[in-house]
Structures are given as structure tokens and as C-alpha cells.
Design a protein around this motif. Structure first.
Motif, PDB file in Angstrom:
ATOM      1  N   PHE A  31      -0.444  -4.554  -9.794  1.00  0.00           N
ATOM      2  CA  PHE A  31      -1.002  -4.851  -8.567  1.00  0.00           C
ATOM      3  C   PHE A  31      -1.908  -3.439  -8.403  1.00  0.00           C
ATOM      4  N   PHE A  32      -3.096  -3.577  -8.254  1.00  0.00           N
ATOM      5  CA  PHE A  32      -4.279  -2.855  -8.332  1.00  0.00           C
ATOM      6  C   PHE A  32      -4.727  -2.405  -7.135  1.00  0.00           C
ATOM      7  N   GLY A  33      -4.984  -1.084  -6.769  1.00  0.00           N
ATOM      8  CA  GLY A  33      -5.533  -0.909  -5.513  1.00  0.00           C
ATOM      9  C   GLY A  33      -6.572   0.531  -5.492  1.00  0.00           C
ATOM     10  N   ALA A  34      -7.191   0.760  -4.688  1.00  0.00           N
ATOM     11  CA  ALA A  34      -8.395   1.842  -4.600  1.00  0.00           C
ATOM     12  C   ALA A  34      -7.379   3.202  -4.599  1.00  0.00           C
ATOM     13  N   CYS A  35      -6.338   3.187  -4.024  1.00  0.00           N
ATOM     14  CA  CYS A  35      -5.844   4.629  -3.818  1.00  0.00           C
ATOM     15  C   CYS A  35      -4.321   4.344  -3.177  1.00  0.00           C
ATOM     16  N   ALA A  36      -3.633   5.385  -3.054  1.00  0.00           N
ATOM     17  CA  ALA A  36      -2.001   5.531  -2.676  1.00  0.00           C
ATOM     18  C   ALA A  36      -2.184   4.935  -1.018  1.00  0.00           C
ATOM     19  N   GLY A  37      -1.331   4.228  -0.844  1.00  0.00           N
ATOM     20  CA  GLY A  37      -0.866   3.943   0.374  1.00  0.00           C
ATOM     21  C   GLY A  37      -1.533   2.582   0.965  1.00  0.00           C
ATOM     22  N   VAL A  38      -2.307   1.670  -0.060  1.00  0.00           N
ATOM     23  CA  VAL A  38      -2.732   0.426   0.411  1.00  0.00           C
ATOM     24  C   VAL A  38      -1.643  -0.548   0.558  1.00  0.00           C
ATOM     25  N   GLY A  39      -0.640  -0.309  -0.004  1.00  0.00           N
ATOM     26  CA  GLY A  39       0.465  -1.201  -0.184  1.00  0.00           C
ATOM     27  C   GLY A  39       0.825  -1.721  -1.529  1.00  0.00           C
ATOM     28  N   LYS A  40       0.475  -1.299  -2.658  1.00  0.00           N
ATOM     29  CA  LYS A  40       0.810  -1.970  -3.892  1.00  0.00           C
ATOM     30  C   LYS A  40       2.200  -2.243  -4.017  1.00  0.00           C
ATOM     31  N   THR A  41       2.893  -1.084  -3.936  1.00  0.00           N
ATOM     32  CA  THR A  41       4.316  -1.222  -4.148  1.00  0.00           C
ATOM     33  C   THR A  41       5.000  -2.371  -3.383  1.00  0.00           C
ATOM     34  N   TYR A  42       4.654  -2.139  -2.067  1.00  0.00           N
ATOM     35  CA  TYR A  42       5.152  -3.244  -1.069  1.00  0.00           C
ATOM     36  C   TYR A  42       4.904  -4.587  -1.519  1.00  0.00           C
ATOM     37  N   ALA A  43       3.612  -4.762  -1.847  1.00  0.00           N
ATOM     38  CA  ALA A  43       3.024  -6.284  -2.222  1.00  0.00           C
ATOM     39  C   ALA A  43       3.897  -6.825  -3.441  1.00  0.00           C
ATOM     40  N   MET A  44       4.346  -5.698  -4.339  1.00  0.00           N
ATOM     41  CA  MET A  44       5.123  -6.088  -5.660  1.00  0.00           C
ATOM     42  C   MET A  44       6.533  -6.556  -5.303  1.00  0.00           C
ATOM     43  N   LEU A  45       6.939  -5.614  -4.591  1.00  0.00           N
ATOM     44  CA  LEU A  45       8.497  -5.851  -4.175  1.00  0.00           C
ATOM     45  C   LEU A  45       8.592  -7.377  -3.388  1.00  0.00           C
TER      46      LEU A  45
END
Length: 928
Positions: A31-45
Motif C-alpha cells: 500500500f503505497f502513498g506519498a507521505c504519512a497520514g494519507v491512509g495506507k495502514t487504514y486501507a490495508m486493515l
């Protein structure tokens, strides 16, 4: 299906093996993002909960919620893997348990060799550095072991953690990111999900406290999370993902042998012919590529006809390709009998959707123009026709004038002779063979001529064969009259077959010659690399390179190697005439110069820089035997660059062999010297202790000694103590270099260490004033207090030795960025000019002929201790109005990350000092 279209069996076998290996591995989803806080971990979960709802076994290896309520809610019902505790610097830290994850995968049937997909592990922050003592230093290495065991892994990462983009991100944000992931891990992932969020929404989330705590959010918004930074990082993430998707598409096309061009990304191909209009085609294609912002290629197809052209005509397209390369094109020169199929094949291999060609001129009636042949072969490629000048579209008759004067008339004579010999051989056989068999003999002669001399003589042999067959064998014999009309069909078929055979054989000859030339070049490169791998001297590298260049290109070569002062020295055996000015320019700028380039093209030689992985190792100058007019084609230039690269790598290998030998000799010498010093020092300590004890005993003898005896006893004691200090320095230096000293670090204020050192040196000051100026905001430092105290003691002692009585010594400290800088100033004569670094070497002193006692180990011990703490120390002179007023020693120590108390605020130096009852400020110490 032609041979060119038939799949390569070796490639098919390799593909099958790769698919089998891929089937035995787990699948990686990022799950790839531009920076922290875009919701990568939330999308993975969220995706994991959907998988769990479908009955898939999964477990959370490690997920960082950073206190975000939404993320913690998504994590609440998912099974978690217990974390493993590791002790680091006296603290217990929780870390991902790799062995437990492997056991979970095995329990779910994901053992090596079985089909993956049964087990899934969620592992956040792919770029994370593991706690020292873990099996792997990086988390992505843990992921690779899980994948090798057949376990699927889902993870997250930001664009700034990609190794190839690390420096770009640092330049944009002005913040260095230390944790990185190799690009191959990202490129080899089975699936990449881009989690994107517009910058305004992300900033709104930060202000609402959904990304960081309020204090952290305010600090982050002022530095890393500025809108300009977020826009740039977002573009980098999307572009990098697009490049990965494009690579997947290219790989799919190669696997499936897809022929039609897919216009998913604009790209141009310029077809360079042998006429005068090639430059206009190239320039038009370059302008179009610049307007569209797309890459472009330029190729010239070498045909058999070019073998009959003069040098000027054959070099014309090579000059055009050189121009295309300067304009930014990728160039190539494939060989083929017909340019149209070669152009179509190249366009499909590189997925080039638009082909730029020049408008065809007048031609022979039976020849179709190139554009029509391309359109008939590929209806999926757009054709862009560039208008040509009248001179560029000259007819075929004028092209014939370009045929070189040394026309191979021998081939036509051989064609006539072959037909004559065939007639002589077939005449006695005319009574025994049918006329159809005699026709085969003439066709065999056509095949031989085509194979040996090419298309033109083969056509002549076909015509001569038909005439000879008609005159000597077809009744009425010895006449061109024909008694049976059916023989006219025989003549026509014989002529057509002869022409076709000649055309095919000529094409095969060209392809065979091109393949043979490529094979010879590869073999030459292999032999050269094999010889270079065994070279042990730069002179051997020069001889091997010169031999290759002479055999492959007919060039004379001279190798100029760079010494430690970046001066070029010509190695023996060079035959090329070298202009040292051109060579120095090419070396300093790392670019080719001289003949055939835009820099000093009038030079007799071409100078290529020898670029090794670490640095430039020199230049190689090549001088064409044919003079300044010689033009290198793209393939030849690439071969020449490869040769230069191999020579550079060999020179660097030889250099590091010499460095390794010197280092080995130096290490062995140091080891022997340290062993000797250690042994001598231990042997000296016993008699020194005895001397000190005897001197003390003599002073305490009753009745008391006379004043003269007491003075002598005190002198003996002071000399023995001074000698004992020197012996201790020798022992400490030996232990530091042997690595026997272990740092016992603790977080503590710097003023305690400085104060302890000042108290220990009170007897050495002898009327000198010691002033300590420490900034109020100094943080705690992770130090070995005993060793750092030794550093300050040595510096104070050094200042006392070389400064007059009554002078001042100042110790000042301040915080600068992520470091703490400590200055130790004195008012002595300063350091000898040019020896600011040499004084830190062992047994080096400021003045070589000095009456000041010492062996020159104090500063060497200081540097060894400071380096062990991850810091630096340097010396310099202080001057006022150009006059030296003393020396300054500057120590730089990293701040690190001080521990936090229960109130979650960082304990700084002032807090710790206040808690310990230590006064912070100016400390004055004067001798009584």
C-alpha cells in the motif's frame, strides 16, 4: 510462421522456470502513498477485514497506529501476533517476531513448495529498521524470508523510502530520510495499491489531530508537511507507480508475444534513410517529441545495397543518428534485407505507436514506396510523413551515381564464368538428363553466385543462365529460336526462380554477416574481460585495451591513468597521438571529447573518460587509422564505451588490490607495534610503582630527610608519575585500537563530565584561568562519562603544556542542529600551519623539536574516543587581525534521541542538571 516470429525455446524454458519459482513464493502487496497520514495502514486493515470475512486466515505481525482512533478501531477485531522483546542499551523494545510468523504460515499449510495464499501476514512500515540483535537489520528482509516460505505479506511504505528517490525527496523537503527500501523490492511486488489524498484534505486531517498529536502536527506542518512538499511528493508517487505499471505492461507484451502496438504511452520512432533528408526527419521528430513530452527513438536499417555504396554514402546515416542521439533519442542500426519489416519489428518490440518517415521520391515503377509497405505490414502504427526537399528526394538514377568507383565487377565476371562452366559440364550430359534437370544445374550456379557475391551478380547469373539454356540446350540448339511455346514458360519460371533465389540468398548473407559480426564482438568482449580480470598492473590493462581496439576497430590507443593528485600519466605502449589539453578536459568533466564530439572535434583522437563505480580512473585516447573523417555508428560507439568501462573497472580493481595490500601490511604492523607497546608498558608499570613507593618511603623516613633529600625524593616521585601517565597512554591507545574498550553509555548532562575533568586537572592549571561556558538548552548526551572525561582532561593538559602561565583556557558548548559542538580554546602559540590533521596521529606532536614532555598520544586518544561516540574532533588556529592568538579544538557529538519521562516531554540537560543539583553556568578555576 517465419524463423523471426518463432518463439525462442530457451526463453520459453526460462519463463516456465520463473513462473514455477514465483508460484512457490508468497505474494507481496504494498500500500503505497506519498507521505504519512494519507491512509495506507487504514486501507490495508480495511482490505484485511474483507479477506477475513471471506474466511482467509491472517494475522497482524505488527501495525503502528500512532494513536489514531480510526486505525485502532480497524485493528480491534483482527488477530495479532505477540511481539518479541529485545534489550537494547538497557531498554526493552518490542519488535516483530519473524519466527512466530513463519510458524503461523507453516500451521496454515504455507510450507515451502506448496501453493501460496493460505496464510497472510500484515506487516506495517516496510522501510523500518529492526532493533539490533534481530535476524535481519531491515524489515523488508524479514518480508523476503516470509515470501520465500510461501506466506503472503501486505505492507505499507511512502515514496520517500524508495532508494532511488531518496536524494530527490531530501532535496525537496530538506529532510534526510535514513530508512530506505531497494527499488527491486518495490518493482518485484505482486501488487501495488496507491493510497492517495489531496494535500488540502491531508492538511485538514492534520489540523484535526488525525495524523499527529497537536504539538507534533504544528511542527510537521511548518517543515515536512508544507503544501509544496506534499504536491511534489504526490507527483513522485504517481509517476513512480506509472513507471511500474508501464514496466508490467512491457513484460506482459514480451511474455504473450503481443504484436499490435498498444498506444498507452506516446512514443515516436524516426526512420533514417540513406538519402539527404534524414536530418530533416530527425529534427521534425525531435520537435514533435518535445512538444508532446514523450521519448523517441531513431534507427537506420542497414540493407545489402549499402555494401555497394561509397564511404560517404554509408557514413551519412551514421552522422544523422549521431545528431539524433545529441537531441535525446535512443539510436540503433539493425540489419535487414528490407527496411519495412525491420522498422515494424523494432516499433512493436519497443511499443512505439508513431513512425516518422520522409516522403518518398521518384522510384522505379515496380517498387512500392516504404510508407505503403509499412502500412501493409502494420495497421496499428501511425505514419507521420515529413516533406522532403527536391534534392533530398533524388531519383534512383542519381542514387546509382553514389555507387563506389571500385564496383565489384569480379562478381559479374564470376557469374558469366559460372554459367559457362555449367554449360560445359551439362553439354556431355544433355543426352542423359532431362532438360528440367539441366535447369537445376543453372539454378545451382545462381545460388552459388548469390551466396558469394550478392544480389547483383545473382541477377546477372540468372539472366546468363536462361540465355545459355535457351541457346545450347533447347531445340533448335545453338539458336535463340524456340520450337515449342512451352519453353517460354520454362524460361520465365527459371528466370523468376533465379531472381528469387538471388534475393533470398543475398538477404541471408547480410543477416549472417551481421550475426557473425555481433558474435565476433561479443567474443572479443568476453576475451577482453577475461584478460582484464587477470591483469595485475595498469600497464597490462593498457596493453589489453590497445590490443582489443586495434583488432576490433583498427584504432591506435593510449591509456592515461590518473594518480592520487588527479594528474594524467600516459602508460607505456600507447600508439595514439594524445592532446593533453583534450585529455584533461575529458577527465575533469567526465565527458568524451575530441574527434566525433562537439568538444574540440578537430582533434586527431577521440578521448573517452574511464568511469569506474567509485571515481574516474583516467582516460583512453583512440586514433582512427582512417583519419579524422571516420564516423562511428551507434553500435560501434556503444562497443567503444563498453571497452572503456571494462578498462576503468579493471583499473579500479587493481587500485583497491593495492589499497588492500597496503592496509593489510599496515594492520599487521600496527598489531605488532601495539603488542610490543602493551608488553613493554606492562613491564614498566611494576618498576614505576616501586619508584613511587620508594620515593614516598624516603620522604616519610624518621628522622626526616634533609631539604635537599626531600627535593630529590619529590623529583623522583614526579618523574615516576609522569612516566606512569605516559605508560597509561600507551596502554589506552593499544586497547582502543584493538577494540578491547567497550563503551558504557548513559544519558547524562555534559556539564557533569566537563566539571569532573576540570576538577581532576586543578593541579595542572598552575595559575591558568579555566572558564566553562555551556548553553542553557543543551540536551542530555549518550556518553561514556569516564572516556569523555579523559578527552577533556587530555585537551586541558595539552593546553597547559603549550600555553604560558596566567593565560586563559575556555570550554564552550552549544547545540547546532542535530549535534552538540564543544570548543576548547587556549592562548598559546597555536598549531603548526598545515599540520592541523597530523597532530591527531599517533606519536605526532605539534612541534617536532619541542622541549615539552610527551610522546604525542593524547590527541590520538581523544580522536579515537570521540569517533567511538559517533562524533568528530578537529583542530584549528584562532586569529585576530591575521595574528594567531591560540588554538581551538572542536568536538562535535550527535544529540541522538534522549529518553522521555512519564510526562512525555524530552528531558534536557538543564532539567537533569537541576535534578542532580549541578550548577550550570561559568566555572572559574584558578591555581592558588
Amino acid at each position: 510462421m517465419t524463423d523471426a516470429d518463432r518463439p525462442d525455446p530457451d526463453a520459453l524454458l526460462q519463463r516456465v522456470q520463473q513462473e514455477q519459482a514465483r508460484a512457490a513464493r508468497g505474494r507481496l502487496k504494498i500500500f503505497f502513498g506519498a507521505c504519512a497520514g494519507v491512509g495506507k495502514t487504514y486501507a490495508m486493515l480495511a482490505a484485511a477485514r474483507a479477506e477475513q470475512a471471506q474466511g482467509r486466515p491472517l494475522i497482524v505481525g505488527l501495525v503502528e497506529t500512532h494513536g489514531r482512533a480510526e486505525t485502532e478501531a480497524m485493528l480491534r477485531d483482527l488477530p495479532r501476533l505477540p511481539l518479541r522483546e529485545l534489550v537494547h542499551r538497557g531498554r526493552k523494545l518490542a519488535e516483530f517476531d519473524l519466527d512466530a510468523a513463519l510458524a503461523f504460515g507453516t500451521a496454515q499449510g504455507a510450507a515451502p513448495g506448496t501453493a501460496p495464499g493460505a496464510a497472510l501476514v500484515l506487516l506495517d512500515e516496510l522501510a523500518h529498521s529492526n532493533v539490533p540483535g534481530s535476524r535481519h537489520p531491515k524489515r523488508w528482509q524479514d518480508v523476503e524470508e516470509l515470501l520465500a516460505a510461501g506466506i503472503d505479506v501486505w505492507s505499507t511504505m511512502n515514496v520517500q523510502h524508495l532508494e532511488s528517490l531518496n536524494d530527490i525527496v531530501s532535496g525537496i523537503t530538506r529532510i534526510k530520510v535514513w530508512e530506505t527500501v531497494p527499488d527491486r523490492v518495490f518493482d518485484q511486488a505482486d501488487e501495488v495499491v496507491v493510497v492517495d489524498l489531496p494535500p488540502d484534505e491531508l492538511l485538514a486531517r492534520m489540523q484535526a489531530g488525525k495524523v499527529y498529536l497537536p504539538q507534533q502536527a504544528e511542527r510537521a506542518a511548518a517543515h515536512f508537511f508544507r503544501k509544496g512538499n506534499l504536491l511534489a511528493l504526490r507527483e513522485l508517487a504517481l509517476r513512480r507507480t506509472a513507471d511500474r505499471v508501464d514496466g508490467e505492461m512491457q513484460a506482459y507484451r514480451r511474455r504473450s508475444a503481443a504484436e499490435p502496438v498498444w498506444p498507452n504511452r506516446e512514443a515516436l520512432l524516426a526512420a533514417v534513410g540513406g538519402g539527404d533528408g534524414g536530418e530533416k526527419v530527425v529534427r521534425a521528430c525531435a520537435r514533435l517529441a518535445q512538444q508532446l513530452g514523450v521519448p523517441w527513438h531513431a534507427i537506420h536499417v542497414e540493407t545489402p545495397d549499402q555494401a555497394l555504396r561509397g564511404d560517404a554514402v554509408r557514413e551519412r546515416p551514421l552522422r544523422v543518428l549521431k545528431l539524433a542521439a545529441e537531441l535525446g533519442a535512443a539510436t540503433a542500426t539493425p540489419a535487414a534485407a528490407d527496411p519495412a519489416p525491420a522498422l515494424v519489428r523494432y516499433a512493436r518490440e519497443h511499443n512505439l505507436a508513431r513512425l516518422v518517415v520522409g516522403r518518398p521520391g521518384r522510384r522505379l515503377p515496380w517498387r512500392r514506396p516504404l510508407t505503403e509497405r509499412i502500412a501493409a505490414l502494420a495497421d496499428d502504427i501511425d505514419l507521420i510523413v515529413v516533406a522532403q526537399d527536391a534534392d533530398a528526394r533524388r531519383p534512383a538514377a542519381r542514387e546509382a551515381e553514389a555507387i563506389r568507383p571500385d564496383l565489384p565487377w569480379q562478381g559479374y565476371v564470376a557469374a558469366l564464368a559460372a554459367c559457362a562452366v555449367t554449360t560445359i559440364v551439362a553439354t556431355p550430359l544433355a543426352r542423359l538428363l532431362e532438360l528440367s534437370n539441366i535447369v537445376m544445374l543453372f539454378l545451382l550456379a545462381v545460388v552459388g553466385i548469390a551466396l558469394r557475391y550478392g544480389r547483383g551478380p545473382a541477377v546477372a547469373a540468372a539472366l546468363f543462365g536462361v540465355a545459355s539454356f535457351d541457346f545450347f540446350f533447347v531445340p533448335p540448339r545453338y539458336s535463340f529460336a524456340v520450337s515449342d511455346v512451352q519453353y517460354l514458360l520454362t524460361f520465365a519460371v527459371m528466370l523468376v526462380v533465379g531472381l528469387v533465389i538471388g534475393q533470398l540468398m543475398a538477404g541471408l548473407k547480410v543477416q549472417a554477416e551481421a550475426a557473425g559480426q555481433r558474435e565476433r564482438r561479443v567474443r572479443s568482449l568476453y576475451e577482453m574481460s577475461r584478460d582484464l580480470s587477470s591483469a595485475l598492473l595498469p600497464e597490462q590493462v593498457a596493453a589489453i585495451g590497445a590490443r582489443f581496439l586495434a583488432a576490433e576497430f583498427g584504432f591506435k590507443a593510449t591509456l592515461l591513468a590518473a594518480d592520487d593528485d588527479d594528474r594524467l600519466q600516459a602508460l607505456p605502449g600507447g600508439a595514439a597521438t594524445v592532446d593533453l589539453g583534450v585529455a584533461q578536459w575529458a577527465y575533469q568533466r567526465g565527458e568524451a571529447a575530441g574527434q566525433g564530439t562537439d568538444t574540440l572535434p578537430a582533434s586527431r583522437c577521440l578521448v573517452l573518460p574511464l568511469k569506474a563505480p567509485m571515481r574516474l580512473r583516467g582516460v583512453v585516447a583512440v586514433e582512427p587509422a582512417s583519419g579524422p573523417a571516420h564516423v562511428l555508428g551507434p553500435e560501434q560507439r556503444r562497443l567503444l564505451d563498453t571497452c572503456a568501462s571494462l578498462m576503468a573497472i579493471s583499473l579500479e580493481r587493481i587500485h583497491y588490490i593495492e589499497v588492500a595490500q597496503k592496509s593489510t601490511l599496515q594492520i599487521e604492523s600496527e598489531r605488532l607495534r601495539n603488542s610490543l607497546l602493551s608488553a613493554i608498558s606492562h613491564d614498566l608499570r611494576t618498576p614505576l610503582a616501586a619508584l613511587v613507593g620508594l620515593a614516598d618511603t624516603l620522604a616519610l623516613t624518621q628522622p626526616g630527610p634533609t631539604p635537599q633529600q626531600a627535593e630529590i625524593a619529590q623529583a623522583i616521585r614526579q618523574s615516576a608519575l609522569r612516566m606512569n601517565a605516559l605508560v597509561n597512554n600507551l596502554l589506552d591507545m593499544a586497547r582502543l585500537e584493538a577494540g578491547a574498550v567497550q563503551l558504557h553509555r548513559e544519558w547524562q548532562p555534559l556539564e557533569e563530565v566537563v566539571g569532573s575533568a576540570a576538577a581532576g586537572c586543578s593541579g595542572l592549571l598552575a595559575g591558568r584561568r579555566l572558564t566553562v561556558k555551556l548553553a542553557d538548552d543543551l540536551p542530555l548526551l549518550d556518553l561514556d562519562a569516564v572516556l569523555m572525561e579523559r578527552v577533556f582532561v587530555n585537551l586541558i593538559e595539552n593546553a597547559c603544556k603549550f600555553t604560558p602561565a596566567g593565560s586563559a583556557i575556555t570550554i564552550a558548548a552549544r547545540a547546532e542542529g542535530s549535534d552538540v559542538v564543544v570548543d576548547v580554546d587556549d592562548q598559546g602559540p597555536g598549531l603548526p600551519a598545515g599540520r592541523e590533521e597530523a597532530i591527531f596521529e599517533k606519536f605526532e606532536r605539534g612541534a617536532r623539536e619541542s622541549a615539552t614532555p610527551g610522546v604525542g598520544l593524547g590527541l590520538a586518544i581523544c580522536r579515537a574516543i570521540v569517533l567511538a561516540h559517533g562524533g568528530t574532533i578537529r583542530g584549528a588556529n584562532r586569529s585576530v587581525d591575521g595574528r594567531v592568538v591560540g588554538a581551538r579544538f572542536t568536538i562535535t557529538l550527535p544529540q541522538g534521541h534522549p529518553p522521555r519521562d512519564d510526562g512525555a516531554h524530552v528531558v534536557d540537560g538543564a532539567d537533569a542538571a537541576g535534578a542532580a543539583g549541578v550548577a550550570v553556568g561559568v566555572v572559574g578555576a584558578s591555581a592558588p
